[in-house]
Every structure is written in structure tokens, then in C-alpha cells.
Scaffold this motif. Sequence first.
Motif, PDB file in Angstrom:
ATOM      1  N   ASN A  31       3.490  -3.694   5.365  1.00  0.00           N
ATOM      2  CA  ASN A  31       2.782  -3.269   6.141  1.00  0.00           C
ATOM      3  C   ASN A  31       1.382  -3.384   6.243  1.00  0.00           C
ATOM      4  N   PHE A  32       0.799  -3.468   6.857  1.00  0.00           N
ATOM      5  CA  PHE A  32      -0.398  -4.287   7.898  1.00  0.00           C
ATOM      6  C   PHE A  32      -1.119  -3.821   7.205  1.00  0.00           C
ATOM      7  N   PHE A  33      -1.250  -2.701   6.307  1.00  0.00           N
ATOM      8  CA  PHE A  33      -2.820  -3.077   5.173  1.00  0.00           C
ATOM      9  C   PHE A  33      -2.677  -3.785   4.219  1.00  0.00           C
ATOM     10  N   ASP A  34      -1.085  -4.297   3.947  1.00  0.00           N
ATOM     11  CA  ASP A  34      -0.735  -5.470   2.721  1.00  0.00           C
ATOM     12  C   ASP A  34      -1.983  -5.711   2.974  1.00  0.00           C
ATOM     13  N   PHE A  35      -2.122  -6.298   1.178  1.00  0.00           N
ATOM     14  CA  PHE A  35      -3.084  -6.858   1.415  1.00  0.00           C
ATOM     15  C   PHE A  35      -2.883  -8.319   0.250  1.00  0.00           C
ATOM     16  N   ALA A  36      -3.829  -9.583   0.690  1.00  0.00           N
ATOM     17  CA  ALA A  36      -3.624 -10.642  -0.489  1.00  0.00           C
ATOM     18  C   ALA A  36      -3.550 -10.268  -2.091  1.00  0.00           C
ATOM     19  N   LEU A  37      -2.854 -10.393  -2.922  1.00  0.00           N
ATOM     20  CA  LEU A  37      -3.437  -9.957  -4.008  1.00  0.00           C
ATOM     21  C   LEU A  37      -3.783 -12.357  -4.566  1.00  0.00           C
ATOM     22  N   TRP A  38      -2.723 -12.818  -3.613  1.00  0.00           N
ATOM     23  CA  TRP A  38      -2.554 -14.448  -4.636  1.00  0.00           C
ATOM     24  C   TRP A  38      -2.587 -14.728  -3.354  1.00  0.00           C
ATOM     25  N   LYS A  39      -3.326 -16.093  -2.368  1.00  0.00           N
ATOM     26  CA  LYS A  39      -2.946 -16.563  -1.510  1.00  0.00           C
ATOM     27  C   LYS A  39      -2.407 -17.836  -1.911  1.00  0.00           C
ATOM     28  N   SER A  40      -1.811 -18.580  -0.623  1.00  0.00           N
ATOM     29  CA  SER A  40      -1.043 -20.080  -1.138  1.00  0.00           C
ATOM     30  C   SER A  40      -1.989 -20.924  -0.772  1.00  0.00           C
ATOM     31  N   ALA A  41      -1.719 -22.385  -1.227  1.00  0.00           N
ATOM     32  CA  ALA A  41      -3.267 -23.113  -0.894  1.00  0.00           C
ATOM     33  C   ALA A  41      -2.846 -24.237   0.285  1.00  0.00           C
ATOM     34  N   LYS A  42      -3.706 -23.895   0.323  1.00  0.00           N
ATOM     35  CA  LYS A  42      -3.589 -25.155   2.127  1.00  0.00           C
ATOM     36  C   LYS A  42      -3.745 -26.269   1.742  1.00  0.00           C
ATOM     37  N   PRO A  43      -3.707 -27.502   2.592  1.00  0.00           N
ATOM     38  CA  PRO A  43      -4.082 -28.469   1.649  1.00  0.00           C
ATOM     39  C   PRO A  43      -5.542 -28.729   2.129  1.00  0.00           C
ATOM     40  N   GLY A  44      -5.966 -29.372   0.809  1.00  0.00           N
ATOM     41  CA  GLY A  44      -7.353 -28.913   0.432  1.00  0.00           C
ATOM     42  C   GLY A  44      -8.284 -28.020  -0.054  1.00  0.00           C
TER      43      GLY A  44
ATOM     44  N   ILE B 133     -16.330   0.101   0.724  1.00  0.00           N
ATOM     45  CA  ILE B 133     -15.274   1.677   0.805  1.00  0.00           C
ATOM     46  C   ILE B 133     -14.174   1.245   0.758  1.00  0.00           C
ATOM     47  N   PHE B 134     -14.262   0.500   2.228  1.00  0.00           N
ATOM     48  CA  PHE B 134     -13.177   0.603   2.686  1.00  0.00           C
ATOM     49  C   PHE B 134     -12.610  -1.181   3.298  1.00  0.00           C
ATOM     50  N   PRO B 135     -12.498  -1.865   3.141  1.00  0.00           N
ATOM     51  CA  PRO B 135     -11.053  -1.739   2.083  1.00  0.00           C
ATOM     52  C   PRO B 135     -11.686  -2.008   0.889  1.00  0.00           C
ATOM     53  N   HIS B 136     -12.696  -2.834   0.487  1.00  0.00           N
ATOM     54  CA  HIS B 136     -12.292  -3.792  -0.466  1.00  0.00           C
ATOM     55  C   HIS B 136     -12.411  -2.574  -2.281  1.00  0.00           C
ATOM     56  N   HIS B 137     -13.226  -1.279  -1.689  1.00  0.00           N
ATOM     57  CA  HIS B 137     -12.900  -0.665  -3.282  1.00  0.00           C
ATOM     58  C   HIS B 137     -11.773   0.429  -3.013  1.00  0.00           C
ATOM     59  N   GLU B 138     -11.408   0.869  -1.838  1.00  0.00           N
ATOM     60  CA  GLU B 138     -10.038   0.982  -1.956  1.00  0.00           C
ATOM     61  C   GLU B 138      -8.957  -0.251  -2.480  1.00  0.00           C
ATOM     62  N   ASN B 139      -9.091  -0.907  -2.396  1.00  0.00           N
ATOM     63  CA  ASN B 139      -7.673  -1.770  -2.517  1.00  0.00           C
ATOM     64  C   ASN B 139      -8.048  -1.995  -4.343  1.00  0.00           C
ATOM     65  N   GLU B 140      -9.705  -1.595  -4.303  1.00  0.00           N
ATOM     66  CA  GLU B 140      -9.400  -2.283  -6.077  1.00  0.00           C
ATOM     67  C   GLU B 140      -8.586  -1.093  -7.510  1.00  0.00           C
TER      68      GLU B 140
ATOM     69  N   VAL C 109       0.910  -1.147   0.285  1.00  0.00           N
ATOM     70  CA  VAL C 109      -0.021  -0.030  -0.531  1.00  0.00           C
ATOM     71  C   VAL C 109       0.879   1.350  -0.085  1.00  0.00           C
ATOM     72  N   GLU C 110       1.865   1.269   0.245  1.00  0.00           N
ATOM     73  CA  GLU C 110       2.851   2.623   0.098  1.00  0.00           C
ATOM     74  C   GLU C 110       3.264   3.173  -0.654  1.00  0.00           C
ATOM     75  N   LYS C 111       2.990   1.955  -2.076  1.00  0.00           N
ATOM     76  CA  LYS C 111       3.524   2.135  -3.110  1.00  0.00           C
ATOM     77  C   LYS C 111       2.679   2.694  -4.049  1.00  0.00           C
ATOM     78  N   PHE C 112       1.353   3.221  -3.190  1.00  0.00           N
ATOM     79  CA  PHE C 112       0.480   3.827  -4.046  1.00  0.00           C
ATOM     80  C   PHE C 112      -0.009   4.334  -3.283  1.00  0.00           C
ATOM     81  N   LYS C 113       0.680   6.035  -3.604  1.00  0.00           N
ATOM     82  CA  LYS C 113       0.924   7.557  -3.007  1.00  0.00           C
ATOM     83  C   LYS C 113      -0.689   7.333  -2.879  1.00  0.00           C
ATOM     84  N   ASN C 114      -1.659   7.059  -3.570  1.00  0.00           N
ATOM     85  CA  ASN C 114      -2.732   8.030  -3.733  1.00  0.00           C
ATOM     86  C   ASN C 114      -3.509   6.655  -2.717  1.00  0.00           C
ATOM     87  N   TYR C 115      -3.277   6.236  -1.987  1.00  0.00           N
ATOM     88  CA  TYR C 115      -3.737   4.900  -0.728  1.00  0.00           C
ATOM     89  C   TYR C 115      -4.768   5.668   0.206  1.00  0.00           C
TER      90      TYR C 115
END
Length: 482
Positions: free
Chosen positions: A177-190, A231-238, A146-152
Motif C-alpha cells: 500500500n502506498f502508505f506502508d512505511f518503513a520499520l527497517w531500512k537496509s543499509a546502502k554502502p557507506g 500528527i500525520f504521519p509520525h504519531h499516526e504510525n506510532e 497499514v491495511e492490517k491495522f483497522k484503526n489506521y
Amino acid sequence: MPIRIYNTLSKKKEIFEPKDPGKVSMYVCGPTVYDSCHIGHARSVIVFDVIARYFKAKGYALTYVRNFTDVDDKIINRANELGLDIKEIAEKYIQEFYEDMDAINVERATIEPRATEHIDAIIRVIEKLIEKKIAYSIDGDVYFAVEKFKNYGKLSGRRLEDMEAGARVDIDKRKHNFFDFALWKSAKPGEPAWDSPWGQGRPGWHIECSAMSTQYLGESFDIHGGGKDLIFPHHENEIAQSEAAFEKPFAKYWIHNGFVNINQEKMSKSLGNFMMIKDVLKLYHPEAVRLFLLSNHYRSPIDFTDKALSEAGAGLDKIYALLERIEKTFGPTSDNDFEQAGNEKYWKKFCAAMDNDFNTALGIGNLFDAVRNANRLLDKHEGDLSSQTAEAIRSERTQIIKMGKILGILLESPLEYFDKKKSQSIEKQSIDSAEIEKMVHEREEARKSKQWAKADQIRKQLADMNILLEDRPEGTVWKIGD
RNA sequence: GGCGGCAUAGCCAAGUGGUAAGGCAGUGGUCUGCAAAACCAUUAUACACCAGUUCGAAUCUGGUUGCCGCCUCCA
């Protein structure tokens, strides 16, 4: 007249100017399909359904995308609970969604994409973000920095510095950063998983909307909508993902609808007060539900109570009663003159209300104005209709139907509406209609011979059975009380 | 703690500078054998409170009080 829209991004009403004149591109966040839809979903979907209908009525070529989130933690949990595949869960609730939506007269969106069918597109966006060093991968997970996107924070009005203070505690140490969010999640078994450059895994929640909106509407488009809670966090992140990846402004107008409360309380799991659409429909007519949900401005909260729903039902009865009255007076009417109503006064007022940030509450007021006026004309000229008056009444009927079409109500014939209502009540209250017909007939005979006492006594008997009578010029009509 | 929203008649609710839409309920009337339905009239000296700007504010500004939402999954 231009349409004005309250834009969450600017916190102001703005004049709507589509990217391409005459065309509107709109993306609305659809449901995560892991459970039945509740009345809050209904509100959101209906609000945007009305907006879509209005754009079309105004002559815009609308491309409306509403997605299904068909892979996510909640679906996986539900699948595990029930011992089913997530595909089965998703399919089940997508079907249910359609059943509910059809029941409340919601039109299909132009495109209704599912996240799992766009994994490639999702991966491409993530790769782009990694290339630009705005995202980073760790142990098969990919996070957005998130810190890399200045208008976050520009949509929700939050600043990272303000939010961080209280949030530093249980930070995932791997994240920058705490607010960094997952774009891709590694698979857990099953867990369900797809191949990716970062190994087997699945997309994070926000990225699907960036990928799918881009695919169907382009990197920039007109309107993005959803519930206020998104609005937060979903659309903010989009916004962060899309604008960082494509370096173009994402959606121009952001529209967010308010919540439905139940008896002044938020619907919540702990209170167990979720009203499911299918349960509400057991008690109330779908159009009454729509009328109720549209009787408040879409951005305000609305309180779901039995009283409010009954009142909406009473209002709907009143409109249908007028339509029935007009049909009785003029015979069955066709919609041939439909287009001609475009210049008429009530429709114009209705449009003015809709143009002002989709003010359906005001628009419904205009609809009732038209109803009252048509009733007034009928009262005044009953039995002596000049052609001019008849024309006026026909026009008002057409305008009423036209407004109804935008609101998604008045789609039944008055006869259907009252018949259905009656037969439902008969069923619900186990009423013997043959017996009632007999009593009504008996009373009519009594009235003919002016045996008022007897007639009143029968009426009283019927009233005790919750049957209400109307002695109309053309005969007695009976109804079931509420 | 940070961000945001709301407060209009008995109830719901619209209204972002020029003197309070609409719905439900109520009251009086028209109609009716009487009712019902429908219509007409009526129902906020006034928009939480205080101060300010203005010729003029429910509407703008500042403050006070109360309620609510988001900040964790959420429509």
C-alpha cells in the motif's frame, strides 16, 4: 481541581485521569539532531517544559521521556556533506541542544534516550509485528502494512480510502500500500548500519518512539506530545505500530503544539527565515522569549515579530521592576514562606487557568493582575505600611515567583536582571558608564541647588545618548532605552 | 482533491450559553521642580458576514467570505 487536556485523539477537552493515580507518564518527540534548534523547537520544548513543571507542582510523580533521533536520512546527509561520522554530527547537535535549552531555562526530562542506543528494543518490536503478519520484509527492508491495522487514521482523522485517490502515482511497487512505511531500512554502502534478522540496516523513523516509549513508560501510558506537524504521519504510525504489536491502547492523551510563524510566514527553507534559538538570544532575554512563547495558547499559531518580542521584554521589565521595588521596601526576601502561598488568590486563579488545558496566556494575565495589585498596595501605603499590608505584599510576591517558576521565568534576582540588562546594552551600544555616572551626579548636584535648567539640559544630553533617568526617592537611577 | 484550524478594540491576546481577562500603544489625572517609573480613570452598544436554536450566544447549529496548517522531511 482536575486538569483538563485537549486530546487530539478525541478532538475534545477531557478530564485528565492518569493510568496510575498520582503518577504521570509523558513522552514527547524530541529533535532530530542534524542542525541547530530554531524558535519552533523552542516553543515545543517550552510548552512541554511548562506542562511538566505544572504536573510536578501539582504533586504528581512525573516520568517525562524526551528522545533524540540520532540516526536518519537528514543526519546521514549532513554527515556526508561535512565528511563526518553520524555519531559526531549527532553529538555536536545534542550538545548544542543542551546549550540552547539551558539558556532558555528548560529543565531536563527524566529520561532522554537516543534511538541508536535502543536498536535491540526496536528490533524486538519489529519482530513482533512480523510474527503477527502486520509487517513484511522485502530485500532487507521491513514495512508496516497499514491495511492490517483497522484503526489506521484515527488520530489524524484520515481514512486510507480518502488518501489513496491522489497518491497512487509513484508508488513503490514493492509496497503493498502506498502508505506502508518503513520499520527497517537496509543499509546502502557507506551508511551506518546495525545487524538485524533482515540484514544490515537501520531503523525507520517512527519505530524508535514506539520502542523507547514502551521501554520506559510501558505499553500504555498517559501523555504523548509533539508539534502539530507530527500528527500525520509520525504519531499516526506510532499508534499503528504500538497498538498492533502490543494489542493495548497506546498513549491516552495526545497533546500537539502549534507553529511559530515569522512575520506571518511559516519558517521554511525556501524562504530562509529560520530563527535559530541562539540568534534570538543575542537580541532578547531568554525569559522574554519564554514569556512571548507562552503568551498565546499552545495550540494556536504564534507570530514571531520584533514588536512582539519587545513587548514581552517590556512586560518582563514591569514584573522585575515590581520585585525590585518590593525588595527595596522590605530588604532581600527569602523564599521561606513559599509553600504558604498555596492558598492565595492569584496562585489559585493561575492554577485554574493551567488546569484548563494549560492556558498559559490566561495564567500570565493573572500574574499581571498580581503585579498591578502589589504595585497598588505599595503606592497607597508607601511609608506607612501596616503589618497587614506588608503581609499581603509579601504573599503576592511569593505568588508571583511561584507562577514564574511554572512558566520558567523570574529566576533571577531583580538586581541581577537589571544589571545584566544594563551591562549588555552598555556593551552593545558602547556606552561609557563612568561618563554617565559623572553626568548623573552633576545633574543631582544641580537639582540640589535647584538649578533646574542645568539639570534638564544634562537630562536632555543623556536622553540624546539614549539614557533615560528616573528620579526616585532614594536617588536617581539611569537606564538605557531600547 | 482529502483532513483540520482560525477570524475578538490601534496591535497582541484570553474567554465554549448569562452579558467582553491581561499585555503593548493612546488619552485624561495623581505623583514630580519638570519628567520618568508606578497608580487611577478612560479606550470593543460588542466579538468576519448571513440565517437559525434559546428567556438569553463571541460562545451552539447551518451557510457565506477571508486567512492558515497538514496530506513529502519538519516542532
